[in-house]
Design a protein around this motif. Structure first.
Motif, PDB file in Angstrom:
ATOM      1  N   HIS B 101       0.830  -1.210   0.000  1.00  0.00           N
ATOM      2  CA  HIS B 101       0.000   0.000   0.000  1.00  0.00           C
ATOM      3  C   HIS B 101       0.868   1.265   0.000  1.00  0.00           C
ATOM      4  O   HIS B 101       0.547   2.259  -0.644  1.00  0.00           O
ATOM      5  N   GLN B 102       1.970   1.205   0.716  1.00  0.00           N
ATOM      6  CA  GLN B 102       2.878   2.356   0.783  1.00  0.00           C
ATOM      7  C   GLN B 102       3.403   2.749  -0.589  1.00  0.00           C
ATOM      8  O   GLN B 102       3.775   3.899  -0.813  1.00  0.00           O
ATOM      9  N   ALA B 104       1.719   2.507  -3.400  1.00  0.00           N
ATOM     10  CA  ALA B 104       0.655   2.872  -4.343  1.00  0.00           C
ATOM     11  C   ALA B 104       0.974   4.243  -4.947  1.00  0.00           C
ATOM     12  O   ALA B 104       1.480   5.127  -4.260  1.00  0.00           O
ATOM     13  N   PRO B 105       0.693   4.406  -6.231  1.00  0.00           N
ATOM     14  CA  PRO B 105       1.059   5.663  -6.892  1.00  0.00           C
ATOM     15  C   PRO B 105       0.207   6.835  -6.429  1.00  0.00           C
ATOM     16  O   PRO B 105      -0.984   6.663  -6.147  1.00  0.00           O
ATOM     17  N   ARG B 106       0.818   7.997  -6.331  1.00  0.00           N
ATOM     18  CA  ARG B 106       0.030   9.202  -6.098  1.00  0.00           C
ATOM     19  C   ARG B 106      -0.514   9.687  -7.440  1.00  0.00           C
ATOM     20  O   ARG B 106      -0.077   9.242  -8.502  1.00  0.00           O
ATOM     21  N   ARG B 107      -1.470  10.596  -7.364  1.00  0.00           N
ATOM     22  CA  ARG B 107      -2.034  11.176  -8.584  1.00  0.00           C
ATOM     23  C   ARG B 107      -0.931  11.629  -9.529  1.00  0.00           C
ATOM     24  O   ARG B 107       0.057  12.200  -9.090  1.00  0.00           O
ATOM     25  N   ASN B 144     -10.226  -6.427  -2.576  1.00  0.00           N
ATOM     26  CA  ASN B 144     -10.649  -5.207  -1.879  1.00  0.00           C
ATOM     27  C   ASN B 144      -9.630  -4.092  -2.049  1.00  0.00           C
ATOM     28  O   ASN B 144      -9.975  -2.925  -2.251  1.00  0.00           O
ATOM     29  N   LEU B 148     -10.050  -0.450  -3.819  1.00  0.00           N
ATOM     30  CA  LEU B 148      -9.773   0.809  -3.113  1.00  0.00           C
ATOM     31  C   LEU B 148      -8.925   1.726  -3.992  1.00  0.00           C
ATOM     32  O   LEU B 148      -9.198   2.927  -4.107  1.00  0.00           O
ATOM     33  N   LEU B 149      -7.894   1.166  -4.614  1.00  0.00           N
ATOM     34  CA  LEU B 149      -7.033   1.975  -5.480  1.00  0.00           C
ATOM     35  C   LEU B 149      -7.823   2.509  -6.673  1.00  0.00           C
ATOM     36  O   LEU B 149      -7.712   3.684  -7.033  1.00  0.00           O
ATOM     37  N   GLN B 151     -10.956   3.108  -6.849  1.00  0.00           N
ATOM     38  CA  GLN B 151     -11.884   4.154  -6.412  1.00  0.00           C
ATOM     39  C   GLN B 151     -11.164   5.474  -6.161  1.00  0.00           C
ATOM     40  O   GLN B 151     -11.783   6.533  -6.126  1.00  0.00           O
ATOM     41  N   ALA B 152      -9.849   5.393  -5.975  1.00  0.00           N
ATOM     42  CA  ALA B 152      -9.060   6.619  -5.814  1.00  0.00           C
ATOM     43  C   ALA B 152      -8.395   6.988  -7.148  1.00  0.00           C
ATOM     44  O   ALA B 152      -7.298   7.535  -7.176  1.00  0.00           O
TER      45      ALA B 152
END
Lengths: 258, 258
Positions: B101-102, B104-107, B144, B148-149, B151-152
């Motif tokens: 999770h850490q 995961a890409p930012r926008r 899940n 979550l990713l 949805q973001a």
């Protein structure tokens, strides 16, 4: 304290039941804190389970004071408190659980969240930053997230510190008058006090959607600081007793000189 | 390339369809890479969506080479590759998605996972480190998490690089003979080659349980490096075209000296 999935916060007691007397309860709290020291030491040494205490409550419900009263005596090597503030630009550039997951406790640790991922379905809703649909998606994501932690041997304890609308108003007013408390005063406190009904509605929605049997909310009457500290400490102590952490077997024993 | 939830890896093609010719496909790949440079620039500038490319494949399926062939021309300011190695003690002390999770890409970012959270339901199963029940729980947690990713605003693209048992054996053998490839040789490579059938079984289980319609696996014939690079680049290009990122409006325009 009650566990309930559909409480009405206007009817939820915010004061201790009559059978609890302050002095006796404070003595009991002192005893429980001694037990917590021993149990937390064993949790840390065993290095098998972790515990996550999530503290939520409206403004002036006494989260900071509660942390001081319950967790002060413990060994900070095995206890961490993380306060979630307004998200940074970097945090907002990720999913809402990204910053929270990073703070999940490792084995052996007792982690306290002062506010939490629940803010992402509370203040965000009161301020109209997310839609009802987005809130629903987040409820599901939160339940999944807490389940993931539980499956990794984390005991998740969620506390809602319940202050009545009248008590909250009084406490926020105190911040403007009491020199020892003025540092806590923030612009917008008056507005927050006026928003008790809005917060009530979104909190009730949280309890409705994020209370699986395996991860209930503990609703704690919080108008009296001594009682809420007692309830949280007792609940934590009971959870640790259920985990029953054991000191590990020694890896080697030193031979006796003969 | 196929999208399928219940493939039989012994029947899945590991080579390019006959209509693809190497030279023509390489020219096409070159053209797509030019498109990727432009699209990734717009993704970064728009700062609204992110893309996560997950690369999985058995040993010697050519993940490293693929990353070089597809992503080399892009601006590293907006592209990150994270290789997941054997978990550290600290990572193992958390749930299996904690370290993932850490990353995961930012926008705005294009993130590549060289191996991923899927290792936690692959090598762990082949080595008998987790039970079938734990694997099932992890499949659900993975679905899940990817949801979550998404949805973001993260587009999640999952690629399985499919080498045949014979090709894998040959490639692992090459590592012991070719001086340029010997650095890749690791003790245990022979054993891994023998484990093709076990890996086949656990991979098929992943495709069965972690292929929701919104997040399918792309099964890429990978015996030929030129073809798999082409397929991954094309799939990424198509995903970026669907996102269609736009350069933001200028915040201000400089006045012309008159």
């Amino acid at each position: 304290m009650r566990k309930s999935t559909t409480p009405d916060l206007t009817k939820l007691p915010s004061r201790a039941p009559v059978e609890f007397h302050k002095e006796h309860t404070l003595r009991e709290l002192k005893r429980i804190r001694q037990e917590l020291i021993e149990l937390q030491y064993r949790l840390y040494a065993e290095n098998r389970h972790s515990v996550l205490v999530i503290l939520q409550g409206m403004d002036a419900s006494g989260k900071d004071g509660l942390i001081r009263r319950v967790f002060s005596g413990l060994n900070p090597q095995g206890v961490q408190v993380h306060s979630f503030k307004e998200p940074t630009e970097e945090e907002l550039a990720h999913d809402f659980l990204w910053r929270v997951h990073q703070q999940a406790p490792r084995r052996g640790m007792l982690q306290v969240f002062n506010r939490s991922h629940y803010e992402d379905v509370l203040i965000t809703r009161v301020q109209g930053m997310i839609s009802a649909e987005e809130a629903k998606r987040r409820f599901v994501a939160i339940n999944n997230f807490e389940k993931l932690l539980q499956q990794a041997d984390t005991t998740v304890l969620k506390f809602y510190l319940h202050v009545s609308e009248a008590e909250q108003r009084e406490r926020l007013l105190e911040r403007t008058l009491d020199p020892d408390k003025q540092w806590k005063y923030e612009a917008g406190d008056e507005e927050k006090a006026r928003q008790w009904p809005q917060y009530r509605a979104v909190y009730e929605d949280v309890f409705r959607h994020c209370s699986p049997a395996s991860c209930p909310w503990h609703l704690v009457p919080a108008d009296q600081n001594w009682y809420k500290a007692y309830v949280v400490a007792r609940t934590l102590r009971d959870a640790l007793l259920r985990l029953n952490p054991q000191l590990p077997e020694p890896k080697a024993t030193r031979k006796r000189a003969s």
